[in-house]
Structures are given as structure tokens and as C-alpha cells.
Design a protein around this motif. Structure first.
Motif, short mmCIF file in Angstrom:
data_model
loop_
_atom_site.label_atom_id
_atom_site.label_comp_id
_atom_site.label_asym_id
_atom_site.label_seq_id
_atom_site.Cartn_x
_atom_site.Cartn_y
_atom_site.Cartn_z
N MET A 1 -11.50 32.79 17.85
CA MET A 1 -12.45 32.04 17.20
C MET A 1 -12.21 30.70 17.83
N ARG A 2 -13.47 30.08 18.02
CA ARG A 2 -13.40 28.71 18.48
C ARG A 2 -12.93 27.77 17.11
N TRP A 3 -12.46 26.65 17.57
CA TRP A 3 -11.88 25.58 16.62
C TRP A 3 -13.01 25.03 15.50
N GLN A 4 -14.15 25.02 16.06
CA GLN A 4 -15.24 24.66 14.80
C GLN A 4 -15.41 25.81 13.86
N TYR A 5 -15.28 26.96 14.21
CA TYR A 5 -15.56 27.90 13.32
C TYR A 5 -14.48 27.88 12.38
N GLY A 6 -13.21 27.91 13.09
CA GLY A 6 -11.81 27.79 12.15
C GLY A 6 -11.74 26.93 11.09
N THR A 7 -12.22 25.66 11.45
CA THR A 7 -12.15 24.42 10.70
C THR A 7 -13.25 24.58 9.65
N PHE A 8 -14.37 25.17 9.88
CA PHE A 8 -15.28 25.39 8.88
C PHE A 8 -14.94 26.36 7.76
N LEU A 9 -14.23 27.52 8.37
CA LEU A 9 -13.63 28.50 7.32
C LEU A 9 -12.44 27.95 6.61
N ARG A 10 -11.87 27.12 7.23
CA ARG A 10 -10.64 26.59 6.58
C ARG A 10 -11.20 25.51 5.32
N CYS A 11 -12.34 24.82 5.71
CA CYS A 11 -12.77 23.96 4.56
C CYS A 11 -13.50 24.74 3.60
N VAL A 12 -14.04 25.82 3.98
CA VAL A 12 -14.64 26.84 2.65
C VAL A 12 -13.44 27.17 1.85
N ARG A 13 -12.28 27.80 2.55
CA ARG A 13 -11.18 28.24 1.76
C ARG A 13 -10.79 27.26 1.05
N ILE A 14 -10.77 26.04 1.59
CA ILE A 14 -9.89 24.70 0.41
C ILE A 14 -10.88 24.42 -0.59
N ALA A 15 -12.06 24.55 -0.31
CA ALA A 15 -13.16 24.28 -1.57
C ALA A 15 -13.12 25.54 -2.35
N GLY A 16 -12.89 26.56 -2.18
CA GLY A 16 -12.76 27.73 -2.81
C GLY A 16 -11.53 27.57 -3.70
N ILE A 17 -10.51 27.22 -3.33
CA ILE A 17 -9.31 27.21 -4.14
C ILE A 17 -9.74 25.96 -5.03
N LEU A 18 -10.02 24.69 -4.62
CA LEU A 18 -10.08 23.69 -5.65
C LEU A 18 -11.24 24.18 -6.87
N VAL A 19 -12.21 24.93 -6.44
CA VAL A 19 -13.06 25.36 -7.50
C VAL A 19 -12.47 26.35 -8.33
N SER A 20 -11.56 27.11 -7.82
CA SER A 20 -10.74 28.16 -8.65
C SER A 20 -9.65 27.35 -9.65
N LEU A 21 -9.32 26.26 -9.07
CA LEU A 21 -8.26 25.38 -9.92
C LEU A 21 -8.66 24.76 -10.85
N LEU A 22 -9.62 24.11 -10.47
CA LEU A 22 -10.31 22.90 -11.22
C LEU A 22 -11.46 23.16 -12.32
N LEU A 23 -12.29 24.07 -11.94
CA LEU A 23 -13.70 24.38 -12.61
C LEU A 23 -13.28 24.61 -14.01
N PRO A 24 -12.45 25.52 -14.41
CA PRO A 24 -12.31 25.95 -15.98
C PRO A 24 -11.88 24.62 -16.66
N GLY A 25 -10.84 24.09 -16.26
CA GLY A 25 -10.16 22.87 -16.71
C GLY A 25 -11.16 21.82 -17.13
N CYS A 26 -11.76 21.45 -15.92
CA CYS A 26 -12.86 20.54 -16.02
C CYS A 26 -13.92 20.87 -17.14
N TYR A 27 -14.39 21.83 -16.96
CA TYR A 27 -15.40 22.31 -18.04
C TYR A 27 -14.85 22.28 -19.60
N VAL A 28 -13.55 22.72 -19.79
CA VAL A 28 -12.92 22.44 -21.11
C VAL A 28 -12.67 21.21 -21.39
N ALA A 29 -12.31 20.37 -20.47
CA ALA A 29 -12.06 18.84 -20.61
C ALA A 29 -13.49 18.13 -20.77
N LEU A 30 -14.61 18.54 -19.98
CA LEU A 30 -16.00 17.78 -20.33
C LEU A 30 -16.53 18.22 -21.73
#
Length: 176
Positions: A1-30
Motif C-alpha cells: 500500500m502506498r504511503w498516502q493511502y496508509g496515512t489516510f487510513l491511519r487518520c481515519v482510525r485515529i478519528a474513529g478512536i477519538l469519536v469512540s472515546l469522546l462522543l458519549p462523554g461530551c454529549y453527557v457533559a454538554l
């Protein structure tokens, strides 16, 4: 896999992890402490959806998180085709029945669904369990101290990561 695709998939995974961690807590707090940060149409939509719900936002979030974990674990233990079908159908039926019975608000179903999708990008089971525990800690910190509690909990996690060592090398050290 070329580095551009790998970097994009890594960014998608990091965004998914952040959504998974922060979304419920932020909804409750807000919704509990900082409703003034939400746009008025969104705030009125949340208020209308929660009008007949007998539980607090924290209780509602914990019920939905627990039921999602149960469905997820049941789907994991079943054979592959049956497990995925059980997870999808069970989630749809449970969510629809909970909303129809005025036990859970529709926005909470959306929050839990997005959290579950974000949790599926975590490939390692041990990391997935750690993310579940961190998510619960962030939900409780958001329920007890709002966004300040979430920031404090994230600061504690960052301090813990900085204090860890792996084979005598600080965990957060950059080795080139």
C-alpha cells in the motif's frame, strides 16, 4: 500500500478512536452542564426528544453502553455470519423498542451507534477493552464535572502515558 493511502487510513482510525472515546462523554457533559455551547435548533431538538424520558442523561448513556456491549459480545461469541446478523438485528430491534417505549431518546441511539462504529476501527482486543474503560471514565467525568472533568480525565491519561516506561525507555519518547 502506498504511503498516502496508509496515512489516510491511519487518520481515519485515529478519528474513529477519538469519536469512540469522546462522543458519549461530551454529549453527557454538554447536555448536563454546557447547553449554552449548543446551537439553539440542536438544543431544542435534544430537549424535545428527551421530554418524556424518565432517566437522566447519565443513566441513559450507561444503559445504552451496557446494552451495546452485550450485543457486541453476543455477536462475537456466535459463528461469523450469525454473529454479525445477530448484532445488526439485535441493535435495530433494541434501539427501536427503547425509543418507542420512551426509555431512550433517539439522539442517544445515534450517539451509541457512532461510538460503536468508532470502536470497530480498533483492531486489537486488549486496546478495545481499554478504550471501553476509558470511555466509561470519560462519561462519568463528564457527568460529574462537565467539559472540565473530561479535560481533567484526559490530562490524567496523558500524565499516565508520560510516566510509563517500556524497556527502560519513556513510552512517549520519540526514537528516530
Amino acid at each position: 500500500m502506498r504511503w498516502q493511502y496508509g496515512t489516510f487510513l491511519r487518520c481515519v482510525r485515529i478519528a474513529g478512536i477519538l469519536v469512540s472515546l469522546l462522543l458519549p462523554g461530551c454529549y453527557v457533559a454538554l447536555t448536563l452542564y454546557h447547553p449554552h455551547l449548543l446551537p439553539m435548533p440542536l438544543l431544542s431538538s435534544i430537549a424535545e426528544a428527551r421530554a418524556n424520558i424518565p432517566f437522566s442523561v447519565l443513566t441513559e448513556a450507561l444503559i445504552m453502553e451496557f446494552s451495546f456491549y452485550l450485543i457486541n459480545e453476543a455477536g462475537t461469541r456466535m459463528p461469523s455470519q450469525l454473529g454479525s446478523a445477530l448484532g445488526i438485528v439485535g441493535g435495530l430491534i433494541l434501539g427501536q423498542a427503547a425509543v418507542a417505549a420512551d426509555i431512550i431518546s433517539p439522539i442517544m441511539i445515534i450517539i451509541v451507534a457512532l461510538t460503536g462504529l468508532g470502536n470497530y476501527v480498533i483492531l486489537n482486543y486488549d486496546f478495545s477493552v481499554a478504550a471501553i474503560l476509558c470511555r466509561l471514565a470519560l462519561i462519568f467525568s463528564g457527568a460529574f464535572a462537565g467539559l472540565y472533568g473530561i479535560i481533567l480525565a484526559l490530562f490524567c491519561v496523558a500524565c499516565r502515558l508520560c510516566a510509563m516506561r517500556s524497556f527502560g525507555v519513556p513510552f512517549e519518547a520519540r526514537v528516530v
